[in-house]
Motif scaffolding. Sequence first.
Motif, PDB file in Angstrom:
ATOM      1  N   SER A 157       0.779  -1.165   0.070  1.00 34.27           N
ATOM      2  CA  SER A 157      -0.039  -0.123  -0.187  1.00 34.27           C
ATOM      3  C   SER A 157       0.808   1.050  -0.057  1.00 34.27           C
ATOM      4  CB  SER A 157      -1.186  -0.140   1.154  1.00 34.27           C
ATOM      5  OG  SER A 157      -0.350  -0.034   2.447  1.00 34.27           O
ATOM      6  N   GLY A 158       2.112   1.174   0.510  1.00 34.06           N
ATOM      7  CA  GLY A 158       2.858   2.307   0.861  1.00 34.06           C
ATOM      8  C   GLY A 158       3.343   2.544  -0.803  1.00 34.06           C
ATOM      9  N   MET A 159       3.994   1.595  -1.386  1.00 35.92           N
ATOM     10  CA  MET A 159       4.571   1.747  -2.669  1.00 35.92           C
ATOM     11  C   MET A 159       3.271   2.428  -3.550  1.00 35.92           C
ATOM     12  SD  MET A 159       6.601  -1.768  -2.788  1.00 35.92           S
ATOM     13  CE  MET A 159       6.767  -1.706  -4.634  1.00 35.92           C
ATOM     14  N   TYR A 160       2.384   1.914  -3.402  1.00 43.26           N
ATOM     15  CA  TYR A 160       1.113   2.225  -4.269  1.00 43.26           C
ATOM     16  C   TYR A 160       0.940   3.972  -4.218  1.00 43.26           C
ATOM     17  CZ  TYR A 160      -2.155  -0.883  -6.959  1.00 43.26           C
ATOM     18  OH  TYR A 160      -2.917  -1.721  -7.613  1.00 43.26           O
ATOM     19  N   VAL A 161       0.824   4.284  -2.810  1.00 41.91           N
ATOM     20  CA  VAL A 161       0.583   5.794  -2.571  1.00 41.91           C
ATOM     21  C   VAL A 161       1.830   6.350  -3.168  1.00 41.91           C
ATOM     22  CG1 VAL A 161       0.547   7.347  -0.645  1.00 41.91           C
ATOM     23  CG2 VAL A 161      -0.790   5.383  -0.514  1.00 41.91           C
ATOM     24  N   ARG A 162       3.183   6.077  -2.786  1.00 36.66           N
ATOM     25  CA  ARG A 162       4.350   6.595  -3.536  1.00 36.66           C
ATOM     26  C   ARG A 162       3.959   7.148  -4.652  1.00 36.66           C
ATOM     27  NH1 ARG A 162       7.181   3.367   0.091  1.00 36.66           N
ATOM     28  NH2 ARG A 162       8.336   2.411  -1.620  1.00 36.66           N
ATOM     29  N   LEU A 163       3.894   5.933  -5.661  1.00 40.58           N
ATOM     30  CA  LEU A 163       3.893   6.067  -7.097  1.00 40.58           C
ATOM     31  C   LEU A 163       2.598   6.935  -7.526  1.00 40.58           C
ATOM     32  CD1 LEU A 163       5.154   5.636  -9.480  1.00 40.58           C
ATOM     33  CD2 LEU A 163       3.865   3.485  -9.829  1.00 40.58           C
ATOM     34  N   ALA A 164       1.393   6.711  -6.902  1.00 39.58           N
ATOM     35  CA  ALA A 164       0.245   7.360  -7.353  1.00 39.58           C
ATOM     36  C   ALA A 164       0.465   9.046  -6.914  1.00 39.58           C
ATOM     37  CB  ALA A 164      -0.957   6.890  -6.614  1.00 39.58           C
ATOM     38  N   PHE A 165       0.974   9.319  -6.046  1.00 41.04           N
ATOM     39  CA  PHE A 165       1.126  10.622  -5.750  1.00 41.04           C
ATOM     40  C   PHE A 165       2.080  11.317  -6.510  1.00 41.04           C
ATOM     41  CE2 PHE A 165       3.173  14.338  -3.532  1.00 41.04           C
ATOM     42  CZ  PHE A 165       2.000  15.144  -3.201  1.00 41.04           C
ATOM     43  N   ALA A 166       3.302  10.345  -6.734  1.00 43.69           N
ATOM     44  CA  ALA A 166       4.193  11.051  -7.621  1.00 43.69           C
ATOM     45  C   ALA A 166       3.579  11.432  -9.097  1.00 43.69           C
ATOM     46  CB  ALA A 166       5.536  10.149  -7.708  1.00 43.69           C
ATOM     47  N   VAL A 167       3.006  10.375  -9.577  1.00 43.67           N
ATOM     48  CA  VAL A 167       2.161  10.738 -10.952  1.00 43.67           C
ATOM     49  C   VAL A 167       1.039  11.949 -10.840  1.00 43.67           C
ATOM     50  CG1 VAL A 167       0.669   9.822 -12.459  1.00 43.67           C
ATOM     51  CG2 VAL A 167       2.566   8.315 -11.555  1.00 43.67           C
ATOM     52  N   ALA A 168       0.505  12.204  -9.597  1.00 47.12           N
ATOM     53  CA  ALA A 168      -0.506  12.942  -9.735  1.00 47.12           C
ATOM     54  C   ALA A 168       0.028  14.212  -9.757  1.00 47.12           C
ATOM     55  CB  ALA A 168      -1.233  12.760  -8.486  1.00 47.12           C
ATOM     56  N   ALA A 169       1.250  14.395  -8.980  1.00 45.87           N
ATOM     57  CA  ALA A 169       1.834  15.662  -8.742  1.00 45.87           C
ATOM     58  C   ALA A 169       2.754  16.126  -9.772  1.00 45.87           C
ATOM     59  CB  ALA A 169       2.530  15.470  -7.114  1.00 45.87           C
ATOM     60  N   HIS A 170       3.391  15.252 -10.288  1.00 50.25           N
ATOM     61  CA  HIS A 170       4.365  15.909 -11.383  1.00 50.25           C
ATOM     62  C   HIS A 170       4.023  15.919 -12.878  1.00 50.25           C
ATOM     63  CE1 HIS A 170       6.946  14.649  -7.919  1.00 50.25           C
ATOM     64  NE2 HIS A 170       7.885  15.288  -8.477  1.00 50.25           N
ATOM     65  N   LEU A 171       2.669  15.435 -13.010  1.00 56.06           N
ATOM     66  CA  LEU A 171       2.347  15.202 -14.433  1.00 56.06           C
ATOM     67  C   LEU A 171       1.430  16.678 -14.813  1.00 56.06           C
ATOM     68  CD1 LEU A 171       1.236  11.917 -15.405  1.00 56.06           C
ATOM     69  CD2 LEU A 171       3.488  13.062 -15.877  1.00 56.06           C
ATOM     70  N   GLU A 172       1.783  17.682 -13.648  1.00 53.81           N
ATOM     71  CA  GLU A 172       1.281  19.144 -13.981  1.00 53.81           C
ATOM     72  C   GLU A 172      -0.063  19.215 -14.104  1.00 53.81           C
ATOM     73  OE1 GLU A 172       3.872  21.143 -16.276  1.00 53.81           O
ATOM     74  OE2 GLU A 172       5.786  21.092 -15.313  1.00 53.81           O
ATOM     75  N   PRO A 173      -1.046  18.936 -13.289  1.00 49.78           N
ATOM     76  CA  PRO A 173      -2.705  19.068 -13.506  1.00 49.78           C
ATOM     77  C   PRO A 173      -2.417  20.538 -13.011  1.00 49.78           C
ATOM     78  CG  PRO A 173      -2.197  17.702 -11.463  1.00 49.78           C
ATOM     79  CD  PRO A 173      -0.896  17.832 -12.210  1.00 49.78           C
ATOM     80  N   GLU A 174      -3.651  21.196 -13.535  1.00 55.22           N
ATOM     81  CA  GLU A 174      -4.033  22.338 -12.980  1.00 55.22           C
ATOM     82  C   GLU A 174      -4.900  22.416 -11.616  1.00 55.22           C
ATOM     83  OE1 GLU A 174      -3.557  23.044 -17.275  1.00 55.22           O
ATOM     84  OE2 GLU A 174      -4.776  21.825 -16.182  1.00 55.22           O
ATOM     85  N   ILE A 175      -5.286  21.240 -11.529  1.00 56.69           N
ATOM     86  CA  ILE A 175      -5.898  21.104 -10.146  1.00 56.69           C
ATOM     87  C   ILE A 175      -5.617  19.741  -9.601  1.00 56.69           C
ATOM     88  CG2 ILE A 175      -8.298  21.005  -8.954  1.00 56.69           C
ATOM     89  CD1 ILE A 175      -9.366  22.550 -11.305  1.00 56.69           C
ATOM     90  N   LEU A 176      -5.092  19.678  -8.199  1.00 53.58           N
ATOM     91  CA  LEU A 176      -4.715  18.562  -7.580  1.00 53.58           C
ATOM     92  C   LEU A 176      -5.691  18.250  -6.288  1.00 53.58           C
ATOM     93  CD1 LEU A 176      -2.725  16.143  -7.196  1.00 53.58           C
ATOM     94  CD2 LEU A 176      -1.361  17.620  -5.848  1.00 53.58           C
ATOM     95  N   VAL A 177      -6.236  16.960  -6.368  1.00 54.43           N
ATOM     96  CA  VAL A 177      -7.365  16.792  -5.408  1.00 54.43           C
ATOM     97  C   VAL A 177      -6.686  15.496  -4.603  1.00 54.43           C
ATOM     98  CG1 VAL A 177      -9.604  15.853  -4.898  1.00 54.43           C
ATOM     99  CG2 VAL A 177      -9.267  17.302  -6.873  1.00 54.43           C
ATOM    100  N   VAL A 178      -6.380  15.667  -3.345  1.00 56.74           N
ATOM    101  CA  VAL A 178      -5.850  14.677  -2.386  1.00 56.74           C
ATOM    102  C   VAL A 178      -6.829  14.598  -1.076  1.00 56.74           C
ATOM    103  CG1 VAL A 178      -3.657  14.047  -1.149  1.00 56.74           C
ATOM    104  CG2 VAL A 178      -3.652  15.593  -3.042  1.00 56.74           C
ATOM    105  N   ASP A 179      -7.068  13.016  -1.205  1.00 50.20           N
ATOM    106  CA  ASP A 179      -7.759  12.766   0.300  1.00 50.20           C
ATOM    107  C   ASP A 179      -6.865  12.021   1.269  1.00 50.20           C
ATOM    108  OD1 ASP A 179      -9.799  12.089   1.721  1.00 50.20           O
ATOM    109  OD2 ASP A 179     -10.951  10.830   0.404  1.00 50.20           O
ATOM    110  N   GLU A 180      -7.518  11.658   2.292  1.00 51.38           N
ATOM    111  CA  GLU A 180      -6.696  11.177   3.328  1.00 51.38           C
ATOM    112  C   GLU A 180      -5.735   9.984   3.104  1.00 51.38           C
ATOM    113  OE1 GLU A 180      -5.883  12.188   7.140  1.00 51.38           O
ATOM    114  OE2 GLU A 180      -8.113  12.338   6.687  1.00 51.38           O
TER     115      GLU A 180
END
Length: 415
Positions: free
Chosen positions: A163-186
């Motif tokens: 689960s930790g690896m999932y989160v690390r990669l998922a966040f890295a993708v979401a934050a670095h692919l330069e979306p105009e809006i980033l939505v992050v839950d718990e």
Amino acid sequence: MSDTVIKVENLSKKYIIGHQKQEKYTALRDVIGNSVKSILKPNSKSKGTKEEFWALKDINFEIKQGDRVGIIGRNGAGKSTLLKILSRITEPTKGQIKIRGRVASLLEVGTGFHPELTGRENIFLNGAILGMGKTEIKKKFDEIVAFAEVEKFLDTPVKRYSSGMYVRLAFAVAAHLEPEILVVDEVLAVGDTQFQKKCLGKIKTVGKEGRTVIFVSHNMGMVQNLCTRGIFLKQGTISVNGDISSVIYTYLQTLENSVSENLLERKEKKGKGLIRLKKIEFCIGKNNGTSILSTGKSAYFIFYVTSLLPKMSCVFTLYNQYDQAIVNFNSTISGNDDYKDFEIGTKLICQIDELILIPGRYRMNVAIFAKNELQDHIENAAIIEIESGVLGGRPITSNITHSSFVQKHKWILPI
């Protein structure tokens, strides 16, 4: 209004909850018979009942470009539902949302990932979903991998990730692919502390770059540190919408106001209910009832319950002014002599020889267990006031703001 990236108007979301009546015993012939009846009488009422539940009701707000917005509220307030609608995962029942820009969301572990694809393939898949070209994704690829720290497992199917690896990669993708809006839950709570700090730093950078962040967390310290604006959801409606400090203050005041002396009257409970918590008292001595404790002095937490059962235990957690859990007490890891100085009755007593919490107000959640099952769980069961005191001969005052407790200690200095 050109800087408005999200506009929500009269937004409502309704769910239909089914309540199935329980039967003691149903034979195969009963199932067949009921099926035949439903064919012959298609309009006959089912034994189950349905109930409408409005997770969100008439929500209105605007978010500007570059805003870092924290959405807070108790469990069931509608936070996750709102994020799913903003992320276009769920459609609203009423109202409309106008969004300008690409949205990347991280709502749960593995959001947007295909389990059979490798980490490398999922990076390109997520980029394509965000509308990015292959060349554009390649420019960010090395940076994503370095941030996620999953280089050794890049060509492994993500279904084998922790689960930790999932989160690390998922966040890295979401934050670095330069979306105009980033939505992050718990979901960031799954990662380790070091990675959480890393993510918060990245979110701040995203905001400074002029992109918009929507963040949901129960950690008020994290929300205070990260966000500039806040929205407090209460039972599916907006209670407060404004600067983050005032929103957090109102939310915490609401938690305190929900505390009642007779806990049996509280409706928000969990557990089997063979035992219920009735009342909580605090005292600095065996017979000194008080609502105020002192740093450095002894403290007794007394939990009155409806009955005592074998293998019974009590667990309670204290939260600071930012709603962060700071210390946990568990009777299952305590000694066997806890009750030797007290009259045995329908109460559980936790004795602290020397209280090391700094002065301030603390909120308490309590859980009662018996027969290896949760019997009662109450959030905001009590508010504790701790005043200034003396620990190890040194005065401890409310001026200490960089921690929640102090440890008794000695210094050995060179002559």
